[in-house]
Write an enzyme that holds these catalytic residues in place. Structure first.
Site, PDB file in Angstrom:
ATOM      1  N   GLU A  50      20.234  14.617  -5.786  1.00 42.68           N
ATOM      2  CA  GLU A  50      20.619  13.469  -6.612  1.00 42.68           C
ATOM      3  C   GLU A  50      19.680  13.297  -7.799  1.00 42.68           C
ATOM      4  O   GLU A  50      20.100  12.956  -8.887  1.00 42.68           O
ATOM      5  CB  GLU A  50      20.570  12.185  -5.771  1.00 42.68           C
ATOM      6  N   ARG A  55       5.300  14.765 -11.321  1.00 46.03           N
ATOM      7  CA  ARG A  55       4.121  14.141 -11.918  1.00 46.03           C
ATOM      8  C   ARG A  55       2.892  15.041 -11.739  1.00 46.03           C
ATOM      9  O   ARG A  55       2.804  15.824 -10.797  1.00 46.03           O
ATOM     10  CB  ARG A  55       3.845  12.761 -11.311  1.00 46.03           C
ATOM     11  N   LYS A  57      -1.237  14.730 -11.401  1.00 40.93           N
ATOM     12  CA  LYS A  57      -2.295  13.745 -11.155  1.00 40.93           C
ATOM     13  C   LYS A  57      -3.205  13.714 -12.380  1.00 40.93           C
ATOM     14  O   LYS A  57      -3.448  14.756 -12.995  1.00 40.93           O
ATOM     15  CB  LYS A  57      -3.136  14.202  -9.948  1.00 40.93           C
ATOM     16  N   LYS A  65     -10.191  11.588  -5.802  1.00 41.42           N
ATOM     17  CA  LYS A  65      -9.807  12.180  -4.514  1.00 41.42           C
ATOM     18  C   LYS A  65     -10.858  13.209  -4.051  1.00 41.42           C
ATOM     19  O   LYS A  65     -11.198  13.277  -2.867  1.00 41.42           O
ATOM     20  CB  LYS A  65      -8.437  12.854  -4.650  1.00 41.42           C
ATOM     21  N   ASP A  84      -2.297  18.436  -4.180  1.00 39.90           N
ATOM     22  CA  ASP A  84      -1.161  17.662  -4.722  1.00 39.90           C
ATOM     23  C   ASP A  84      -1.401  17.270  -6.177  1.00 39.90           C
ATOM     24  O   ASP A  84      -0.939  16.235  -6.633  1.00 39.90           O
ATOM     25  CB  ASP A  84      -0.897  16.421  -3.858  1.00 39.90           C
ATOM     26  N   ARG A  89       9.259  15.563  -6.586  1.00 42.04           N
ATOM     27  CA  ARG A  89       9.969  14.815  -5.549  1.00 42.04           C
ATOM     28  C   ARG A  89      11.467  15.012  -5.744  1.00 42.04           C
ATOM     29  O   ARG A  89      11.984  14.814  -6.844  1.00 42.04           O
ATOM     30  CB  ARG A  89       9.608  13.340  -5.680  1.00 42.04           C
ATOM     31  N   HIS A 132       7.545  17.125   3.562  1.00 40.54           N
ATOM     32  CA  HIS A 132       6.543  17.566   2.588  1.00 40.54           C
ATOM     33  C   HIS A 132       6.259  19.051   2.744  1.00 40.54           C
ATOM     34  O   HIS A 132       6.121  19.538   3.869  1.00 40.54           O
ATOM     35  CB  HIS A 132       5.212  16.834   2.816  1.00 40.54           C
ATOM     36  N   GLU A 151       2.861  20.210  -4.523  1.00 34.77           N
ATOM     37  CA  GLU A 151       3.383  19.446  -3.383  1.00 34.77           C
ATOM     38  C   GLU A 151       4.843  19.090  -3.657  1.00 34.77           C
ATOM     39  O   GLU A 151       5.162  18.502  -4.702  1.00 34.77           O
ATOM     40  CB  GLU A 151       2.582  18.160  -3.169  1.00 34.77           C
ATOM     41  N   ALA A 163      10.002   4.127   0.230  1.00 32.34           N
ATOM     42  CA  ALA A 163       8.640   4.602  -0.052  1.00 32.34           C
ATOM     43  C   ALA A 163       8.099   3.975  -1.325  1.00 32.34           C
ATOM     44  O   ALA A 163       6.919   3.614  -1.401  1.00 32.34           O
ATOM     45  CB  ALA A 163       8.640   6.123  -0.174  1.00 32.34           C
TER      46      ALA A 163
HETATM   47  P1  0O2 Z   1       0.146   9.409  -4.460  1.00 33.21           P
HETATM   48  O1  0O2 Z   1      -0.374   8.383  -5.376  1.00 33.21           O
HETATM   49  O2  0O2 Z   1       1.606   9.228  -4.145  1.00 33.21           O
HETATM   50  O3  0O2 Z   1      -0.161  10.822  -4.881  1.00 33.21           O
HETATM   51  P2  0O2 Z   1      -3.155  14.398   1.003  1.00 33.21           P
HETATM   52  O4  0O2 Z   1      -3.492  13.149   0.276  1.00 33.21           O
HETATM   53  O5  0O2 Z   1      -1.842  14.958   0.548  1.00 33.21           O
HETATM   54  O6  0O2 Z   1      -4.171  15.449   0.942  1.00 33.21           O
HETATM   55  P3  0O2 Z   1      -2.157  13.762   3.611  1.00 33.21           P
HETATM   56  O7  0O2 Z   1      -2.169  12.331   4.041  1.00 33.21           O
HETATM   57  O8  0O2 Z   1      -2.394  14.779   4.654  1.00 33.21           O
HETATM   58  O9  0O2 Z   1      -3.201  13.968   2.488  1.00 33.21           O
HETATM   59  O10 0O2 Z   1      -0.819  14.131   2.920  1.00 33.21           O
HETATM   60  P4  0O2 Z   1       0.603  13.640   3.270  1.00 33.21           P
HETATM   61  O11 0O2 Z   1       0.637  12.951   4.567  1.00 33.21           O
HETATM   62  O12 0O2 Z   1       1.471  14.843   3.126  1.00 33.21           O
HETATM   63  O13 0O2 Z   1       0.880  12.535   2.152  1.00 33.21           O
HETATM   64  C1  0O2 Z   1       0.774  12.837   0.804  1.00 33.21           C
HETATM   65  C2  0O2 Z   1       1.603  11.907  -0.058  1.00 33.21           C
HETATM   66  O14 0O2 Z   1       2.758  11.435   0.662  1.00 33.21           O
HETATM   67  C3  0O2 Z   1       0.907  10.649  -0.482  1.00 33.21           C
HETATM   68  O15 0O2 Z   1       0.141  10.936  -1.607  1.00 33.21           O
HETATM   69  C4  0O2 Z   1       2.095   9.732  -0.802  1.00 33.21           C
HETATM   70  O16 0O2 Z   1       2.693  10.100  -2.037  1.00 33.21           O
HETATM   71  C5  0O2 Z   1       3.052  10.093   0.303  1.00 33.21           C
HETATM   72  N1  0O2 Z   1       2.864   9.245   1.492  1.00 33.21           N
HETATM   73  C6  0O2 Z   1       2.266   9.595   2.638  1.00 33.21           C
HETATM   74  N2  0O2 Z   1       2.282   8.585   3.518  1.00 33.21           N
HETATM   75  C7  0O2 Z   1       2.924   7.553   2.909  1.00 33.21           C
HETATM   76  C8  0O2 Z   1       3.267   6.208   3.318  1.00 33.21           C
HETATM   77  O17 0O2 Z   1       3.002   5.757   4.435  1.00 33.21           O
HETATM   78  N3  0O2 Z   1       3.926   5.449   2.388  1.00 33.21           N
HETATM   79  C9  0O2 Z   1       4.252   5.915   1.155  1.00 33.21           C
HETATM   80  N4  0O2 Z   1       4.887   5.086   0.321  1.00 33.21           N
HETATM   81  N5  0O2 Z   1       3.919   7.171   0.746  1.00 33.21           N
HETATM   82  C10 0O2 Z   1       3.264   7.973   1.600  1.00 33.21           C
HETATM   83  P5  0O2 Z   1      -1.126  10.048  -2.004  1.00 33.21           P
HETATM   84  O18 0O2 Z   1      -2.140  10.974  -2.553  1.00 33.21           O
HETATM   85  O19 0O2 Z   1      -1.540   9.183  -0.854  1.00 33.21           O
HETATM   86  O20 0O2 Z   1      -0.615   9.115  -3.109  1.00 33.21           O
END
Ligand code: 0O2
Length: 220
Positions: A50, A55, A57, A65, A84, A89, A132, A151, A163
């Site tokens: 869809e 993006r 970072k 980070k 990432d 997305r 993911h 990512e 989300a």
């Molecule tokens: P942003 O600002 O979106 O980039 P990682 O940070 O990837 O090294 P992790 O936790 O192992 O560590 O990765 P994971 O679980 O694959 O999650 C990575 C991203 O998924 C997050 O990036 C968010 O974009 C999204 N995400 C994960 N958990 C949640 C959640 O509970 N709610 C929402 N809304 N998004 C989530 P960042 O870097 O945290 O943030």
């Protein structure tokens, strides 16, 4: 990526080159996804995708980070540990489309899926659902090929809506979201799961009807 110089003060040229590789990797994967969408549409008269958003970072957010992770600030280390920096997305209509797209990407020559996390099968405690993948994407530079992590997050439109709202709430409360709101978000995530199932069932029924209709002899 190898042989990247250390990030020093004023070393903007290296940083620009470093970030450009991620921008190129995003173009590469976005093009592959666009081609999948076009081909699927023309073959099946239906689009599993869809919406696509991407993006990069910001350097500030990368350094934050890096600092949180306690890893070194040199570009080689950043490229290995912060996976990432480039993110794409993909929003799909239905859950089965998510796995279809993921499967098609996994099979593509040149793409190397190094991490696969299925938060649809096993949602996060918050209720977050999404698929993911961290994919190593080849970037063909003028003199060599570098492989860059991207990512890829794939979810339904409804999961994406959730989300995005949850993310806003999380930031609004600086991570200290009141329990009542957290419970409500969690319940809503469950509702969304049911909604996604219902929508997919209706869609399948509709397609089955269309197949029957198409098989009927023409009427005047
Ligand atoms: P942003 O600002 O979106 O980039 P990682 O940070 O990837 O090294 P992790 O936790 O192992 O560590 O990765 P994971 O679980 O694959 O999650 C990575 C991203 O998924 C997050 O990036 C968010 O974009 C999204 N995400 C994960 N958990 C949640 C959640 O509970 N709610 C929402 N809304 N998004 C989530 P960042 O870097 O945290 O943030």
């Amino acid at each position: 990526m190898r042989d990247l110089p250390a990030l020093g003060a004023g070393d903007t040229q290296s940083l620009t080159r470093f970030m450009n590789r991620y921008a190129c990797a995003l173009k590469e994967i976005a093009t592959r996804i666009e081609i999948l969408k076009l081909d699927f549409e023309s073959t099946h008269e239906y689009s599993p995708i869809e919406h696509v958003a991407q993006r990069l970072k910001s350097p500030e957010s990368i350094l934050r980070k890096t600092h949180e992770r306690g890893c070194s600030h040199d570009l080689n280390s950043i490229s290995e540990h912060i996976r990432d920096i480039a993110g794409i997305r993909v929003s799909c209509s239905f859950v089965s489309d998510i796995y279809r797209i993921a499967g098609m990407l996994m099979q593509q020559e040149g793409l190397d899926v190094v991490e696969y996390k299925d938060y649809i099968e096993e949602p996060k405690p918050s209720g977050y659902r999404s698929l993911h993948m961290i994919i190593k994407v080849p970037v063909h530079l003028s003199d060599r090929v570098v492989r860059v992590y991207v990512e890829v997050q794939i979810r339904t439109i409804a999961m994406d809506f959730w989300a995005s709202l949850e993310h806003k709430i999380y930031y609004k409360y600086h991570g200290e979201v009141p329990q009542r709101l957290m419970n409500e978000l969690h319940d809503t995530a469950t509702d969304i799961e049911q909604l996604d199932r219902k929508m997919e069932r209706i869609h399948k029924e509709m397609r089955a009807l269309k197949i029957v209709d198409d098989a009927r002899p023409g009427q005047y």
